[in-house]
Design an enzyme around this catalytic site. Sequence first.
Site, PDB file in Angstrom:
ATOM      1  N   HIS A  40      -7.625  -5.690  -0.161  1.00 36.39           N
ATOM      2  CA  HIS A  40      -6.398  -4.933   0.077  1.00 36.39           C
ATOM      3  C   HIS A  40      -5.689  -5.497   1.311  1.00 36.39           C
ATOM      4  O   HIS A  40      -6.140  -5.285   2.441  1.00 36.39           O
ATOM      5  CB  HIS A  40      -6.827  -3.481   0.309  1.00 36.39           C
ATOM      6  N   SER A  68       0.819  -1.215   0.000  1.00 32.47           N
ATOM      7  CA  SER A  68       0.000   0.000   0.000  1.00 32.47           C
ATOM      8  C   SER A  68       0.859   1.275   0.000  1.00 32.47           C
ATOM      9  O   SER A  68       1.730   1.396  -0.843  1.00 32.47           O
ATOM     10  CB  SER A  68      -0.955  -0.061   1.193  1.00 32.47           C
TER      11      SER A  68
HETATM   12  C1  GTR Z   1      -5.398   4.498   1.708  1.00 31.52           C
HETATM   13  C2  GTR Z   1      -4.800   5.314   0.609  1.00 31.52           C
HETATM   14  C3  GTR Z   1      -4.057   4.433  -0.340  1.00 31.52           C
HETATM   15  C4  GTR Z   1      -3.174   3.436   0.389  1.00 31.52           C
HETATM   16  C5  GTR Z   1      -3.733   2.958   1.705  1.00 31.52           C
HETATM   17  C6  GTR Z   1      -2.736   2.318   2.653  1.00 31.52           C
HETATM   18  O1  GTR Z   1      -6.193   5.222   2.566  1.00 31.52           O
HETATM   19  O2  GTR Z   1      -5.834   5.997  -0.049  1.00 31.52           O
HETATM   20  O3  GTR Z   1      -3.331   5.206  -1.257  1.00 31.52           O
HETATM   21  O4  GTR Z   1      -1.907   3.924   0.558  1.00 31.52           O
HETATM   22  O5  GTR Z   1      -4.335   3.957   2.418  1.00 31.52           O
HETATM   23  O6  GTR Z   1      -1.577   2.674   2.736  1.00 31.52           O
HETATM   24  O7  GTR Z   1      -3.178   1.427   3.391  1.00 31.52           O
END
Ligand code: GTR
Length: 425
Positions: free
Chosen positions: A405, A264
């Site tokens: 995710h 991420s």
């Molecule tokens: C989210 C963000 C993403 C990603 C994520 C993370 O809120 O929008 O770009 O980086 O966080 O790091 O878990």
Amino acid sequence: MKKILILLSVILITQTGFSQQPEFTPNYDESKVPKFKLSDPLKTFKGRKIKNVKQWEKNRRPEILDFFTRNVYGKVPGNIEISKWQVVEQSDNALNGKAKRKQVELAFDNNGKTLYFSILIYLPKGNEKAPLFLGYNFYGNHTICDDPNIRISDAWVRNNAAFGISNNQLTEQSRDVRKERWQVNTLIESGYGLATIYYGEVDPDKDDFSDGIHPLLYTEGQKRPDADEWGSISAWAWGLSRALDYLEQDADADASKVIVFGHSRLGKTSLWAGATDRRFAGVISNNSGCGGAALSKRAFGETVARINTSFPHWFARNFIGYNNNESALPVDQHELIALIAPRPVYVASAEEDEWADPRGEFLSAYYATPVYNLFGKTGITSDKMPGVNQPVQNTVAYHIRTGKHDVTLYDWEQYIKWANEQILK
Ligand code: GTR
């Protein structure tokens, strides 16, 4: 009932600060992706065709790197080396005797200030010269497995009720909460080492430039980085390079086989670290999305404007100039990946992670491929996305797995398989 609900949402909005966010509806409709033209990694800004590695190295790579440095992630405004390091704890009998463990604290001094961060290292016993994965964790080194000897960081951390984190402090309660994401035993049993750092020790993940590494490189009176200077992603990438500096001095580790990994926001970070520091032998981007592997010009899911608004501290301030203005970008994220060539790079997506634009992540790997070909390496050979859970593993690798995710055992199994071919051989 309705009144209570309205009241509750007002409280929620004011508590979380969501009210300051301009309205944003992400596009998840492929037919609404704007028409865009991607820059050709093998053509200079002035339109000169790049025909070989020599021209790439001399004329094209530097201009792409320079653009990303000044306008996307921000330049590191000086040089700071490790002032001292200390092994604060170690054992030859970690993980049921399978591994050697070290906890090393690095110190950096400048401007009368000192920054410390700690690296937790596991190396497979008897095979210490094994390749190793290096990556940041989100909630402290002690969260990555149930080893009771891992020290607990006292750095600022985001509160998280599920992990028992309040008052921005880590405690014993969060030990091993992220073990699913790290799979330390699988790594060690597969003959790999792991080095990890709590990212908040290098720069706390909040819009505040008075803490973390940034102040150590301020000029007199400077309170925040200049428009072309480092945001947090660049600062975290800097920390990974300093961890590699340490590994180069550690006789137990093989610094020539370090694969930089991140998930991420930390996947955006591993890509930038891999692009800027060519000592990294391989690079993994796990669900890195916008500002990572995903093409900005697709504006699918999270966009440049949205990320610069929600996380104003991640990028160089110059990047704001591309809010709702992606077509003005003379580069896109496929060229970030191309900067890593000819070293192995793995881009991974998750099916339910639409916010990160899996297709945009895939296309970046695909459009970086001509640069890999220049070096005689195989990248992603088809512009058709592979099926779910059907990895394509060449020097450039890609998979999209089922699920959300996250970092899963499935992801690690793929990384190990790919590293066996690409790093070990
Ligand atoms: C989210 C963000 C993403 C990603 C994520 C993370 O809120 O929008 O770009 O980086 O966080 O790091 O878990």
